[in-house]
Design a protein around this motif. Sequence first.
Motif, PDB file in Angstrom:
ATOM      1  N   TYR A   1       0.936  -1.166   0.023  1.00  0.00           N
ATOM      2  CA  TYR A   1      -0.035  -0.044   0.104  1.00  0.00           C
ATOM      3  C   TYR A   1       1.023   1.225  -0.167  1.00  0.00           C
ATOM      4  CZ  TYR A   1       1.299  -0.186   4.858  1.00  0.00           C
ATOM      5  OH  TYR A   1       1.992  -0.151   6.194  1.00  0.00           O
ATOM      6  N   ASP A   2       0.409   2.299  -0.242  1.00  0.00           N
ATOM      7  CA  ASP A   2       1.350   3.482  -0.161  1.00  0.00           C
ATOM      8  C   ASP A   2       0.526   4.518   0.599  1.00  0.00           C
ATOM      9  OD1 ASP A   2       3.304   5.224  -1.308  1.00  0.00           O
ATOM     10  OD2 ASP A   2       1.521   6.301  -2.232  1.00  0.00           O
ATOM     11  N   ILE A   3       1.429   5.120   1.390  1.00  0.00           N
ATOM     12  CA  ILE A   3       0.655   6.449   2.063  1.00  0.00           C
ATOM     13  C   ILE A   3       1.404   7.752   1.451  1.00  0.00           C
ATOM     14  CG2 ILE A   3       0.342   7.657   4.435  1.00  0.00           C
ATOM     15  CD1 ILE A   3       0.414   4.734   5.524  1.00  0.00           C
ATOM     16  N   THR A   4       0.846   8.425   0.982  1.00  0.00           N
ATOM     17  CA  THR A   4       1.467   9.803   0.414  1.00  0.00           C
ATOM     18  C   THR A   4       0.480  10.946   0.980  1.00  0.00           C
ATOM     19  OG1 THR A   4       2.118   8.672  -1.358  1.00  0.00           O
ATOM     20  CG2 THR A   4       2.202  11.140  -1.499  1.00  0.00           C
ATOM     21  N   ASN A   5       1.199  11.973   1.493  1.00  0.00           N
ATOM     22  CA  ASN A   5       0.173  12.983   2.201  1.00  0.00           C
ATOM     23  C   ASN A   5      -0.803  12.474   2.967  1.00  0.00           C
ATOM     24  OD1 ASN A   5       1.920  14.805   0.895  1.00  0.00           O
ATOM     25  ND2 ASN A   5       0.502  14.822  -0.835  1.00  0.00           N
ATOM     26  N   GLU A   6      -1.975  12.700   2.788  1.00  0.00           N
ATOM     27  CA  GLU A   6      -3.083  12.184   3.676  1.00  0.00           C
ATOM     28  C   GLU A   6      -3.782  10.836   3.166  1.00  0.00           C
ATOM     29  OE1 GLU A   6      -3.564  14.841   1.759  1.00  0.00           O
ATOM     30  OE2 GLU A   6      -5.621  14.825   0.962  1.00  0.00           O
ATOM     31  N   ILE A   7      -3.419  10.682   1.913  1.00  0.00           N
ATOM     32  CA  ILE A   7      -3.811   9.467   1.310  1.00  0.00           C
ATOM     33  C   ILE A   7      -3.327   7.999   1.467  1.00  0.00           C
ATOM     34  CG2 ILE A   7      -4.929   8.425  -0.872  1.00  0.00           C
ATOM     35  CD1 ILE A   7      -5.981  11.050  -1.182  1.00  0.00           C
ATOM     36  N   ILE A   8      -4.128   7.205   1.808  1.00  0.00           N
ATOM     37  CA  ILE A   8      -3.745   5.746   2.136  1.00  0.00           C
ATOM     38  C   ILE A   8      -4.323   4.992   0.878  1.00  0.00           C
ATOM     39  CG2 ILE A   8      -3.593   3.669   3.488  1.00  0.00           C
ATOM     40  CD1 ILE A   8      -4.575   5.529   5.991  1.00  0.00           C
ATOM     41  N   ASP A   9      -3.317   4.804  -0.125  1.00  0.00           N
ATOM     42  CA  ASP A   9      -3.704   4.120  -1.335  1.00  0.00           C
ATOM     43  C   ASP A   9      -3.662   2.564  -1.033  1.00  0.00           C
ATOM     44  OD1 ASP A   9      -4.323   3.340  -4.054  1.00  0.00           O
ATOM     45  OD2 ASP A   9      -2.385   4.218  -4.795  1.00  0.00           O
ATOM     46  N   ILE A  10      -4.640   2.006  -1.279  1.00  0.00           N
ATOM     47  CA  ILE A  10      -5.066   0.461  -1.144  1.00  0.00           C
ATOM     48  C   ILE A  10      -4.867  -0.050  -2.723  1.00  0.00           C
ATOM     49  CG2 ILE A  10      -5.788   0.174   1.244  1.00  0.00           C
ATOM     50  CD1 ILE A  10      -8.221   0.468  -1.621  1.00  0.00           C
TER      51      ILE A  10
END
Length: 754
Positions: free
Chosen positions: A640-649
Amino acid sequence: MYKIKINGIVQGVGFRPFIYKLAIEQNLKGFVLNSTSGVKIEAVGDKSSLDKFIKRIKKELPAAADIKEFKVDELPDKLYDNFKIKRSAISDGSTLISPDLAVCEKCQQEFNDPKDQRFKYAFINCTNCGPRYSIIEHTPYDRPVTSMKEFEMCDYCKKEYSDPLNRRFHAQPVACPDCGPHLKFLDKDLSLISGDPIAHTIKAIKEGKIVGIKGIGGFHIACDATNFEAVKHLRKRKNRPDKPFAVMACEDKIHEIVKVTKNQKALLKSPKAPILILPRNDSIDLYKTDNSSGDSPIAPNVAPQNPNLGVFLPYAPHHFQIVNSKLPFVIMTSGNNQNEPIATEPEILQDLCDYFLEHNRAILNRSDDSIILPTQKHNILIRRSRGFVPSPCNLPFKTKSTLGCGAELKLTFSLSNKTKLFLSPYIGNTGSKETMDFYQETFTKYKKWFKIEPELIACDLQPDFMSTKFAESLNLPLVKVQHHHAHVSAIMAEHQIDEKVIGVAYDGTGLGTDNTIWGGEIFIGDHGKFDRIFHLNYMPLPGGDAAIKHPIRIAYAYLKKSGLSTEYLKGISKFEKRIIDKQIQNNFNIFQTSSMGRLFDCVSAMLGLFPTITFEAQSAMALEYLCENEQVLDCEPYSYDITNEIIDIQPCIKEITSDVQRGVESKTISKKFHKTIIDLTVNSVEKARKRSGLKKVVLSGGVMQNRILLNGLIKKLSRNNFTVYAPENLSPNDSSISVGQVMIANRKIEQKRD
Ligand code: ZN
Ligand code: ZN
Ligand code: FE
C-alpha cells in the motif's frame, strides 16, 4: 444523626429492605425513603453504630444495586421511636430506573420446589430480580405506576410485600398463582387453547412449529434449533435467508454447542442475561448449506457458514420450563416483522407464528435482548438493550440538556443532562414508520422519567435519515455532526476522555464534510473539532446503497478503477458490468468513498465469497472467519502507499488479484489482507504521533467488530507504546452514534459562544 442521600440504581433492587435490615441490626432509629431524587435515610444512634452502618451499606450492597452518589451529613439528633420504611415521596429531581433483571437463584429454587406457593409460577420475582424497566409507567417506581397495578395482591403476597425482613418486601411486581398474571396458549387466530400452556408450547416446538413467546421486553419467535425444516420455515416466514439466529440453551448442555469459559458462563447467568457470541465447538464446514448437521446438534441453517453462535440462557421463569434438558436448544429470535421494532402483542406476529404463548402482564417499555461480543482481552457490548437500559452513562464533561438523534441503522437516541446520558434501547434498523413511532414514544417517556427537556439537538450530516428529519422538526438549536467524528467521540466518552487523541474510524458508510462517503478515517481531534489526517483513497461506489447489497459490484468498480482484470470475478452478470461501465463512463450515480467496510466487501467478493448479501456485513464477516484461527500478525502484508493524507490501497488490490488468479488459498489471502490493514493503520497512527506528540488512540466504527482487526490493532499499537481505547461498554457500531453527537454538539456550541 446522619442524613444520607444515595443515588444510582437503588430502586426496585431491594435497597430499602436492605437498609432496614442493617439499621435494625445496628440498633438505629429513623427512616428510609424512596423519592424521585433517590433514596433518603435519616438514622439516629451512637456514632460507632452509625459509622458501621455506612460501611456496611457500601460493602453489602444488593447484587443489582449500583451507587453513583453517596452523601452523608451530620445533623443534630431527631426523635424517632423505631426505624421505618416510608412510602415513596414525589419531589423534584430525577432518579434512575432499574433495568429488567433475570430471575435470581433463590426464586429459581422456589420455582422448582413443589411445596412452594409459586411452584412453576411464570411470574415469580423478588427484590433482587424480575421485570423493572419493562413494566414502569412513571417514577418513583411503585406498584400503582407499573403494569402490575391490574393485579390485586392476595393475603399471602401482601404479607411478604409488607414484611421488611422478607426478600419480597416492596418487590413491586410480587405475585403468585392466586393473584398474579397468567400464561395462556393461543392458536394462529388467537383463539384460546385450553390445557397447560407450557406443555402445549413444548409439544408445538418439538413438532417443528413456530411459537411466539411473550417474554420480558417483547415477544420472541421460537422454534427447535435442532430441526432443519423448522428453521427453514422460520427463515422463509421472516424473510431472513442467512442472518444468524440466537439460540437459548439449557445451562447443562450449552457446552455441546459452544466453547464457553467460566467468566462467560457467569455473564450469561448474570441479572443482565445477554446474548453472547461464542465460538461453536463443532468442526463445521463453513460453506456447507445442506441439512446434514455434522457433529453439532444445532441445525446448520441456524447460523449458516458461521463459526460462531449467539447463545443465551433462560432468564424469565417460563423460559426455564420450555428450555431444559428435554428441549435444550431453542431459537429465540426477536419477535418482529421485517423493518419493524420488537412486538408486544401477538396480533402483529400472526403471519409469522403457528401458536402463541401469551400472558396478561403488559409490557409497557420494549427492549430487545442485549448482545455481547467477547474478544481476547475484553467484551464488547454490541447491542445495549435489555438488562442495561435505562441505566445512564457517565460523561467526561457537563452537557446542556441535549438530544442526540442517532443515525439510521442500529438506531438509538441519547438524552443527556450534565454528566448523565440516557441511551435509548436499540430501536430498529431502518427509518420505517413503525420504527420512528417507537423512537418517538420512547423519547417522550425518557423526557418525562428523567426530567430532561432538551435545549440542544444533534443529528447526522446525512439529510435523508429519518432521525435527521426528526431533529429538524423539533425547531431547537441544531448541530449536525459528521458521522465518524461521532463514532470516535462516543468511544472517547466511554473512556472519560476529554482531550486531543488520535481517532481511528473504520466503518461502513457515513456522509463526509466534502460530500463524499467516508468510512476509513484517521483523525486528530477532540470532541469539539477534528482534522482528517489520513483516509483511504476514494474508490467508486456504483449506485450508492444498492452496491452495499452487491459486494461484487463494488469489486468490479474497484478493479476497473485500478485498471485491473475483472475476468475472474464470479457472480456478476454481463448486464451488471455494462451498467457499471456506463455509470463510470458518464460519472453518473457513482459515489466516491473512502470506506473501510466497502474495502472488506470488495476483497470478499474478489475471493468469490458473497457476490450478493442478505444482511449487513455478511461478506466482511465471511472474510474475517476465513482466518479466524490463524497467526495473522506473523504474515507478510500486501503493498500500500501512504502519500500526504491518502492511504492508497490499490497496490493491495492489485496483488490480491494476482494471488486469486494464481490460485492462492483464500485463507492465506484473507490473512495477508487483515495484516495489511493492521499495518497501514499502525503506520498512519505512528505518523500522526510524530506530527502531534499524541499517544492516545481511540478505535471506533462498525468494522471494529472484526476481532482479528481489533485484536491485531490493540496488540501492535500497545507494543509501540500507544495507549489504546477500544469499544467496550458502548458499541463500535452506529448504535452509539447518538452519544458522540451529544458530546460534539455541546463543544461546538461552546466554541460558537467564545
Ligand atoms: Zn428473585
Ligand atoms: Zn398472591
Ligand atoms: Fe457508522
